[in-house]
Design a protein around this motif. Structure first.
Motif: not given
Length: 237
Positions: A190, A193-198, A237
């Motif tokens: 979660k 996803k919220d931080s645009d990371s993998k 990223d």
């Protein structure tokens, strides 16, 4: 002379190119390592309710008299009655342990000489250690049988409280650790996803201590088992 100078300049050029190339490779590697060091630390909680599988029940009472001999005789009679009561409710000899009677002479104590009441006070009883808590709960409902025989079992005293225990922790540990780790991963996903990371691989993980407590004060035979797992994941990223 010109040929030597040309060779010297050529070697210097190759060296310079090598230095630049090495610097570029090192810088790129450092950037890659720095990128890999982006992490997130999360915790996962697992809880499970279980029934106690072991119980310690102090079946104790107090008595008093001015006649020591009469008091001792009465204590022996009451202990025999308690043992018979426990046997009637399914407890065997291996589950019963008789305590040595504790008798206090108040006249022998300076602070109690002026107190009114009986001179001798006795405390005695039988301790039950059983792996069948249900038998204890059933017997508790029949304590009025002992009361009718003049045996008042003390239950409010902290030292005489019933202790319920759960000893099967090793059987549920693997499943609970797995559940806690999975919940930690859900939190990490979660966050990623919220931080645009993998979310990457686990960098480190630590299992906390298991705790066992009463679910509430009214049902001490029901226990709550808890464990918290801490996990650190790489982010990219």
């Amino acid at each position: 002379m010109k040929e030597a100078l040309s060779k010297h300049l050529g070697a210097a050029g190759v060296l310079a190119i090598g230095i630049v190339l090495s610097t570029w490779l090192i810088t790129g590697s450092l950037q890659d390592i720095k990128a890999m060091e982006r992490t997130v630390q999360v915790k996962g909680l697992a809880e499970q309710e279980v029934m106690a599988d072991t119980v310690i029940w102090p079946v104790f009472y107090k008595d008093a008299d001015n006649n020591l001999e009469a008091l001792v005789a009465r204590v022996e009679e009451k202990n025999t009655a308690i043992r018979a009561f426990l046997t009637l409710h399914g407890f065997d000899e291996q589950e019963m342990s008789q305590a040595t009677p504790s008798i206090v002479d108040k006249f022998a104590q300076e602070y109690g000489q002026n107190e009114r009441g009986f001179r001798y006070i006795a405390k005695s009883g039988i301790t039950v250690f059983s792996h069948e808590p249900d038998k204890v709960r059933q017997a508790l409902g029949k304590l009025n049988t002992l009361a009718k025989q003049g045996i008042a079992i003390t239950q409010d005293d902290y030292q005489n409280r019933i202790e319920y225990m759960f000893t099967g922790l090793n059987d549920i540990k693997p499943h609970m650790v797995q559940e806690a780790t999975q919940k930690a991963r859900e939190v990490a996903l979660k966050f990623a996803k919220d931080s645009d990371s993998k979310l990457g691989k686990i960098k480190s993980a630590r299992q906390g201590q298991f705790s066992i407590s009463d679910r509430d004060s009214n049902t001490p035979q029901i226990k709550t088992v808890r464990v918290v797992t801490s996990v650190e994941y790489y982010l990219s990223d």
